[in-house]
Design a protein around this motif. Sequence first.
Motif, PDB file in Angstrom:
ATOM      1  N   ARG A 127      22.907 123.446  82.937  1.00 33.98           N
ATOM      2  CA  ARG A 127      21.465 123.625  82.762  1.00 33.98           C
ATOM      3  C   ARG A 127      20.849 124.319  83.972  1.00 33.98           C
ATOM      4  NH1 ARG A 127      18.109 121.204  79.262  1.00 33.98           N
ATOM      5  NH2 ARG A 127      19.729 119.698  78.709  1.00 33.98           N
ATOM      6  N   ASN A 128      20.014 125.338  83.689  1.00 31.17           N
ATOM      7  CA  ASN A 128      19.320 126.055  84.757  1.00 31.17           C
ATOM      8  C   ASN A 128      18.007 125.368  85.072  1.00 31.17           C
ATOM      9  OD1 ASN A 128      20.904 128.521  85.423  1.00 31.17           O
ATOM     10  ND2 ASN A 128      20.715 128.877  83.216  1.00 31.17           N
ATOM     11  N   SER A 142      25.940 120.131  74.210  1.00 29.35           N
ATOM     12  CA  SER A 142      26.450 119.466  75.414  1.00 29.35           C
ATOM     13  C   SER A 142      27.237 120.404  76.328  1.00 29.35           C
ATOM     14  CB  SER A 142      27.330 118.273  75.023  1.00 29.35           C
ATOM     15  OG  SER A 142      28.412 118.720  74.213  1.00 29.35           O
ATOM     16  N   THR A 143      27.689 121.526  75.813  1.00 29.02           N
ATOM     17  CA  THR A 143      28.506 122.454  76.619  1.00 29.02           C
ATOM     18  C   THR A 143      27.835 123.797  76.854  1.00 29.02           C
ATOM     19  OG1 THR A 143      29.654 123.222  74.638  1.00 29.02           O
ATOM     20  CG2 THR A 143      30.645 121.379  75.849  1.00 29.02           C
ATOM     21  N   GLN A 160      26.594 132.138  88.211  1.00 25.42           N
ATOM     22  CA  GLN A 160      27.953 132.386  87.735  1.00 25.42           C
ATOM     23  C   GLN A 160      28.239 131.708  86.394  1.00 25.42           C
ATOM     24  OE1 GLN A 160      30.646 131.271  90.867  1.00 25.42           O
ATOM     25  NE2 GLN A 160      30.077 133.011  92.182  1.00 25.42           N
ATOM     26  N   SER A 161      27.512 130.652  86.110  1.00 27.24           N
ATOM     27  CA  SER A 161      27.770 129.914  84.871  1.00 27.24           C
ATOM     28  C   SER A 161      27.059 130.503  83.658  1.00 27.24           C
ATOM     29  CB  SER A 161      27.335 128.455  85.036  1.00 27.24           C
ATOM     30  OG  SER A 161      25.935 128.394  85.304  1.00 27.24           O
TER      31      SER A 161
END
Length: 368
Positions: A127-128, A142-143, A160-161
């Motif tokens: 989560r950002n 959830s992912t 990066q995510s």
Amino acid sequence: MNISKFFHFFIFFLVIYASEDYCRHSWCSNDNILIRFPFQVEVEGDQYPYCGYPGFKLTCTNDSKTVLTLPYTGAFYVRKINYHKQYIQLYDPHDCLPNRLLSLNLSSSPFTAKFITNYTLLICSTRNIRSQFIPLECLSNSTHFVSAIPSMNFTNSLPQSCYVNRKISIPVARSYDEIFRNYLSEDLLLTWSSPDCRHCELQDGMCKFESRNSDRVRCFSDHQTGDSKHAIVIFRIIILSIGGAAMMCAIGMGCLTHFKRRRTISAEPTIDITITRMRMGLDETTIESFDKIVLGESRRLPGVGHNDGTGCSICLSEYNSKDIIRCIPKCTHCFHVHCIDEWLRMNSTCPLCRNSPSPSHSVLHSIS
């Protein structure tokens, strides 16, 4: 005309020509959204297509929700319709408006958005928490966490995510980007430009088609609307009066015709029988030519083989002395005068042997 057919025609005539205010306001429930021109509730059969503008059909759900269906996007629930400012406020039945906005297509519909803003969708594994990232919770799981960011604020320096999923154009209510967060989580606001009834609404008037066969929209003021309704009521009373009187006359004439027909049918067999009987019987001259006899004390009948008769075969009464009888020639069968005369007026044969008698000279005999 058949009474039943006339009655159905009369009812149809009243429904079509004498209905009061055929384009009525409607609601999906008593405390719901007012539906009026240019909107119209779509019903099976669509009897009054002129009550709503093309593309403005609404439907009602079983739980009294008002629904607008866009041609390429599907159904939205209606939260509000503002007729003065000409906008409609929609929300997603499944409470995930961002998902619906991804495939929003307003072509082939009369609705538009006032402003369009370009956004970039990001998918992240975590989560950002950056302020410019707008989380789209109903698209996340959830992912994978889905976020949106105004394209004008987008930079290539991403966490990066995260990675870019797609770029989309989203209709917004205003030109301020900061309202997009609430806009996505709440309602979709659309407006329309045709028919343009805003000036009419400001004058407390109401737009309608000029007539049932016209595609031209006209503004009707309250005064005009009141006069129109008053005229419709008067016209309806006149039609009901004339139609009711005509129906009563038709029923009366139908009943009279029916009774006359029944009377004629019931009378015809009697007339035919009477004529047949008159034609089959003998005339008075012929009947009077048959011998009449006054019986004596012995009550003996004339003729061979008939002297043992003790009564009239027609009335089945025994003969008495001084009774007047009449005997038929050839067969010499005898009967009371009044019995055989009545018989011969209707029949031309003897009631016993069925032979046809021939006239003979009438003579009154007396047998002792």
